[in-house]
Design a protein around this motif. Structure first.
Motif, PDB file in Angstrom:
ATOM      1  N   GLU A 113       0.304  -9.942  -8.193  1.00 30.36           N
ATOM      2  CA  GLU A 113       0.665 -11.363  -8.211  1.00 30.36           C
ATOM      3  C   GLU A 113       2.178 -11.578  -8.306  1.00 30.36           C
ATOM      4  OE1 GLU A 113       0.111 -10.339 -12.597  1.00 30.36           O
ATOM      5  OE2 GLU A 113      -0.683  -9.748 -10.643  1.00 30.36           O
ATOM      6  N   LEU A 114       2.902 -10.544  -8.764  1.00 30.01           N
ATOM      7  CA  LEU A 114       4.359 -10.629  -8.886  1.00 30.01           C
ATOM      8  C   LEU A 114       5.087  -9.826  -7.821  1.00 30.01           C
ATOM      9  CD1 LEU A 114       4.738 -10.213 -12.774  1.00 30.01           C
ATOM     10  CD2 LEU A 114       4.694 -12.336 -11.458  1.00 30.01           C
ATOM     11  N   TYR A 115       4.325  -9.097  -6.979  1.00 26.03           N
ATOM     12  CA  TYR A 115       4.931  -8.176  -6.015  1.00 26.03           C
ATOM     13  C   TYR A 115       5.901  -7.234  -6.716  1.00 26.03           C
ATOM     14  CZ  TYR A 115       3.221 -11.671  -2.687  1.00 26.03           C
ATOM     15  OH  TYR A 115       2.426 -12.546  -1.984  1.00 26.03           O
ATOM     16  N   SER A 116       5.485  -6.731  -7.864  1.00 24.02           N
ATOM     17  CA  SER A 116       6.408  -5.955  -8.700  1.00 24.02           C
ATOM     18  C   SER A 116       5.650  -4.865  -9.448  1.00 24.02           C
ATOM     19  CB  SER A 116       7.093  -6.886  -9.711  1.00 24.02           C
ATOM     20  OG  SER A 116       7.955  -6.173 -10.563  1.00 24.02           O
ATOM     21  N   GLY A 117       6.328  -3.707  -9.616  1.00 21.01           N
ATOM     22  CA  GLY A 117       5.732  -2.618 -10.374  1.00 21.01           C
ATOM     23  C   GLY A 117       6.764  -1.946 -11.266  1.00 21.01           C
ATOM     24  N   VAL A 172       0.833  -1.204   0.000  1.00 16.19           N
ATOM     25  CA  VAL A 172       0.000   0.000   0.000  1.00 16.19           C
ATOM     26  C   VAL A 172       0.861   1.245   0.000  1.00 16.19           C
ATOM     27  CG1 VAL A 172      -1.666   1.356   1.336  1.00 16.19           C
ATOM     28  CG2 VAL A 172      -1.961  -1.123   1.115  1.00 16.19           C
ATOM     29  N   ARG A 173       1.879   1.260   0.837  1.00 20.26           N
ATOM     30  CA  ARG A 173       2.740   2.440   0.936  1.00 20.26           C
ATOM     31  C   ARG A 173       3.515   2.679  -0.357  1.00 20.26           C
ATOM     32  NH1 ARG A 173       3.877   5.504   5.226  1.00 20.26           N
ATOM     33  NH2 ARG A 173       5.776   6.775   5.201  1.00 20.26           N
ATOM     34  N   LEU A 174       3.969   1.598  -0.994  1.00 14.60           N
ATOM     35  CA  LEU A 174       4.679   1.728  -2.254  1.00 14.60           C
ATOM     36  C   LEU A 174       3.773   2.351  -3.317  1.00 14.60           C
ATOM     37  CD1 LEU A 174       6.988   1.117  -4.286  1.00 14.60           C
ATOM     38  CD2 LEU A 174       6.023  -1.188  -4.541  1.00 14.60           C
ATOM     39  N   ASN A 175       2.563   1.862  -3.434  1.00 16.78           N
ATOM     40  CA  ASN A 175       1.648   2.372  -4.446  1.00 16.78           C
ATOM     41  C   ASN A 175       1.209   3.802  -4.169  1.00 16.78           C
ATOM     42  OD1 ASN A 175       0.868   0.289  -6.607  1.00 16.78           O
ATOM     43  ND2 ASN A 175       0.800  -0.932  -4.744  1.00 16.78           N
ATOM     44  N   PHE A 178      15.926   8.829  -7.032  1.00 19.93           N
ATOM     45  CA  PHE A 178      14.676   8.097  -6.877  1.00 19.93           C
ATOM     46  C   PHE A 178      14.821   6.995  -5.826  1.00 19.93           C
ATOM     47  CE2 PHE A 178      11.976   4.472  -7.913  1.00 19.93           C
ATOM     48  CZ  PHE A 178      10.725   5.059  -7.847  1.00 19.93           C
ATOM     49  N   CYS A 179      15.937   6.261  -5.886  1.00 23.76           N
ATOM     50  CA  CYS A 179      16.168   5.177  -4.920  1.00 23.76           C
ATOM     51  C   CYS A 179      16.220   5.720  -3.499  1.00 23.76           C
ATOM     52  CB  CYS A 179      17.463   4.441  -5.259  1.00 23.76           C
ATOM     53  SG  CYS A 179      17.411   3.496  -6.787  1.00 23.76           S
ATOM     54  N   GLY A 180      16.901   6.861  -3.318  1.00 25.74           N
ATOM     55  CA  GLY A 180      16.995   7.455  -1.995  1.00 25.74           C
ATOM     56  C   GLY A 180      15.637   7.879  -1.465  1.00 25.74           C
ATOM     57  N   MET A 181      14.831   8.500  -2.328  1.00 27.15           N
ATOM     58  CA  MET A 181      13.496   8.916  -1.937  1.00 27.15           C
ATOM     59  C   MET A 181      12.644   7.717  -1.557  1.00 27.15           C
ATOM     60  SD  MET A 181      10.118   8.839  -3.134  1.00 27.15           S
ATOM     61  CE  MET A 181      10.357   8.504  -4.889  1.00 27.15           C
ATOM     62  N   LEU A 182      12.696   6.653  -2.360  1.00 24.99           N
ATOM     63  CA  LEU A 182      11.859   5.484  -2.106  1.00 24.99           C
ATOM     64  C   LEU A 182      12.252   4.811  -0.789  1.00 24.99           C
ATOM     65  CD1 LEU A 182       9.546   3.906  -3.457  1.00 24.99           C
ATOM     66  CD2 LEU A 182      11.289   2.357  -4.378  1.00 24.99           C
ATOM     67  N   LYS A 183      13.529   4.724  -0.534  1.00 29.24           N
ATOM     68  CA  LYS A 183      13.985   4.103   0.723  1.00 29.24           C
ATOM     69  C   LYS A 183      13.494   4.908   1.920  1.00 29.24           C
ATOM     70  CE  LYS A 183      18.052   2.515   3.234  1.00 29.24           C
ATOM     71  NZ  LYS A 183      19.535   2.374   3.245  1.00 29.24           N
ATOM     72  N   ARG A 184      13.579   6.228   1.838  1.00 29.79           N
ATOM     73  CA  ARG A 184      13.124   7.062   2.958  1.00 29.79           C
ATOM     74  C   ARG A 184      11.627   6.881   3.190  1.00 29.79           C
ATOM     75  NH1 ARG A 184      16.489  10.693   0.306  1.00 29.79           N
ATOM     76  NH2 ARG A 184      14.718  11.766  -0.646  1.00 29.79           N
ATOM     77  N   GLN A 185      10.852   6.875   2.106  1.00 33.07           N
ATOM     78  CA  GLN A 185       9.398   6.782   2.237  1.00 33.07           C
ATOM     79  C   GLN A 185       8.941   5.425   2.743  1.00 33.07           C
ATOM     80  OE1 GLN A 185       7.111   9.229   1.805  1.00 33.07           O
ATOM     81  NE2 GLN A 185       8.839  10.628   1.527  1.00 33.07           N
ATOM     82  N   LEU A 186       9.592   4.349   2.306  1.00 31.05           N
ATOM     83  CA  LEU A 186       9.169   3.019   2.718  1.00 31.05           C
ATOM     84  C   LEU A 186       9.706   2.640   4.085  1.00 31.05           C
ATOM     85  CD1 LEU A 186       9.450   0.923  -0.582  1.00 31.05           C
ATOM     86  CD2 LEU A 186       7.512   2.244   0.288  1.00 31.05           C
ATOM     87  N   SER A 187      10.817   3.235   4.477  1.00 34.97           N
ATOM     88  CA  SER A 187      11.446   2.885   5.752  1.00 34.97           C
ATOM     89  C   SER A 187      10.984   3.745   6.908  1.00 34.97           C
ATOM     90  CB  SER A 187      12.974   2.968   5.629  1.00 34.97           C
ATOM     91  OG  SER A 187      13.456   2.119   4.615  1.00 34.97           O
ATOM     92  N   SER A 188      10.425   4.913   6.617  1.00 35.32           N
ATOM     93  CA  SER A 188      10.046   5.836   7.691  1.00 35.32           C
ATOM     94  C   SER A 188       8.810   5.366   8.435  1.00 35.32           C
ATOM     95  CB  SER A 188       9.771   7.230   7.089  1.00 35.32           C
ATOM     96  OG  SER A 188       8.694   7.163   6.189  1.00 35.32           O
ATOM     97  N   TYR A 231       1.425  -1.550 -11.047  1.00 38.20           N
ATOM     98  CA  TYR A 231       1.846  -2.557 -10.069  1.00 38.20           C
ATOM     99  C   TYR A 231       1.085  -3.858 -10.304  1.00 38.20           C
ATOM    100  CZ  TYR A 231       2.921  -4.850  -5.667  1.00 38.20           C
ATOM    101  OH  TYR A 231       3.364  -5.750  -4.730  1.00 38.20           O
ATOM    102  N   ARG A 232       1.822  -4.972 -10.289  1.00 40.69           N
ATOM    103  CA  ARG A 232       1.220  -6.298 -10.468  1.00 40.69           C
ATOM    104  C   ARG A 232       1.321  -7.050  -9.146  1.00 40.69           C
ATOM    105  NH1 ARG A 232       3.156  -9.166 -15.919  1.00 40.69           N
ATOM    106  NH2 ARG A 232       1.521 -10.593 -15.158  1.00 40.69           N
TER     107      ARG A 232
END
Length: 368
Positions: A284-288, A266-269, A358-368, A281-282
């Motif tokens: 069934e594959l846990y992938s987007g 949910v947080r990723l999407n 982008f990677c840095g932003m995603l890590k901060r958002q998913l880890s916070s 985002y799919r």
């Protein structure tokens, strides 16, 4: 190529090959072995393997190079030329327009006005004297007889000048070829070649080490003027090359704990979907997979979106021209509360800073 990648994982059965190939049987010794110091025997082994395993019948002149399919018969040392071809397949498979990183049996590899790749075994030596001195410097004789004419092994400026001309010619052809590749005989040459690629503005290149029985080491270098980025283990397929000669990593991994997989999905999407870029985002594959034209996750971009509420206007108009293409894969742990691995794969683009940001932003958002 549908032929097994482990084709030469085990020793070649010379006796079985001799039954299928009478021409090869003539060179087999009474003990069932082959004399690799005999040029005719080595040449026939190559011809018989190509015909038996690949359905390719060839004629080889006596005074020209015969690149062997195999020399030392164990896994990962099975022959530089076969490894080289498998590597080119990986380059093509992981930079295809379907973004799957998988082999597509229906893809047609073409060789007309627009081609998929170049393959090259360049003349390694500057002069005949360098060729002779190089052979004399080896502590032990080679595993296999060397055939070939001086014109195939010697050129003014050696392999560096030869491959440099390829680089210059690729400047004119650009994306008419997806991947330009060549073998390299010396690590010192590889350093000069990568330096030239950088000078000419190439940001998308790949390097691999080609082992051969622990006695002879070669390398292969490839470069592309296209936007598609190969997988990390394909672009950086070596541990024996200094890191400054390798391209920017195309994968970024981090672990997230304290959240269930469902919460993380949910947080990723929500995080990526709120940026107004193309995102699918799919579950069934846990992938987007996503595509962006610019840094739409910067503070300035987010403030503009919040102010105007205009997501549609920021969406990438053409996937093929997107400045950044990426895939996010979630790998759930074995246990319910085990941390989840997040892998970000750089699929497309030339700006290292954009991918890194982008990677840095995603890590901060998913880890916070």
């Amino acid at each position: 190529m549908t032929i097994s990648r482990d084709l030469y994982k085990h020793d070649v059965d010379f006796a079985a090959l001799a039954v299928k190939s009478p021409a090869f049987n003539k060179h087999l010794k009474p003990n069932g072995q082959l004399d690799f110091s005999n040029p005719d025997a080595v040449k026939q082994l190559t011809k018989s393997l190509l015909e038996n395993d690949f359905g390719i019948a060839i004629e080889l002149p006596d005074d020209r190079l015969c690149p062997p399919v195999i020399l030392c018969l164990n896994f990962n040392l099975k022959g530089q030329k076969y490894n080289y071809i498998l590597w080119i397949q990986d380059l093509l498979d992981t930079t295809s327009s379907d973004y799957t990183d998988r082999y597509d049996a229906d893809r047609e590899v073409v060789g007309l006005d627009v081609i998929d790749f170049t393959i090259c075994n360049p003349p390694f030596y500057i002069s005949a004297s360098e060729l002779v001195s190089s052979a004399a410097a080896k502590s032990r004789p080679p595993y296999s007889a060397c055939t070939g004419a001086e014109i195939e092994m010697v050129t003014p400026g050696g392999e560096v000048a030869f491959i440099s001309r390829m680089i210059d010619e690729s400047l004119a052809l650009k994306e008419r070829c997806q991947w330009y590749t060549s073998m390299v005989g010396k690590l010192s040459s590889l350093e000069q070649i990568v330096s030239r690629l950088k000078i000419k503005g190439v940001t998308n290149w790949a390097v691999i080490t080609l082992e051969q029985g622990g006695k002879t080491r070669r390398w292969a270098v490839g470069w592309s003027w296209g936007l598609m980025r190969p997988k990390q283990d394909v672009a950086r397929g070596t541990s024996s090359v200094p890191k400054h000669l390798l391209p920017f990593p195309s994968e970024f991994k981090f672990n997230v704990d304290g959240r269930s997989l469902e919460e993380l999905i949910v947080r990723l999407n929500v995080t990526v979907g709120s940026l107004g870029l193309k995102w699918k985002y799919r579950s069934e594959l846990y992938s987007g997979i996503g595509f962006a034209d610019s840094n739409v996750w910067s503070r300035a971009a987010r403030r503009e979106i919040q102010k105007n509420g205009n997501y549609e206007s920021r969406e990438t108009q053409s996937i093929g021209d997107a400045a950044l293409g990426f895939r996010v894969d979630l790998r759930p742990g074995q246990e319910k509360n085990e941390e989840v691995e997040v892998k970000v794969r750089w699929l497309q683009g030339v700006e290292e800073v954009l991918f890194e940001s982008f990677c840095g932003m995603l890590k901060r958002q998913l880890s916070s």
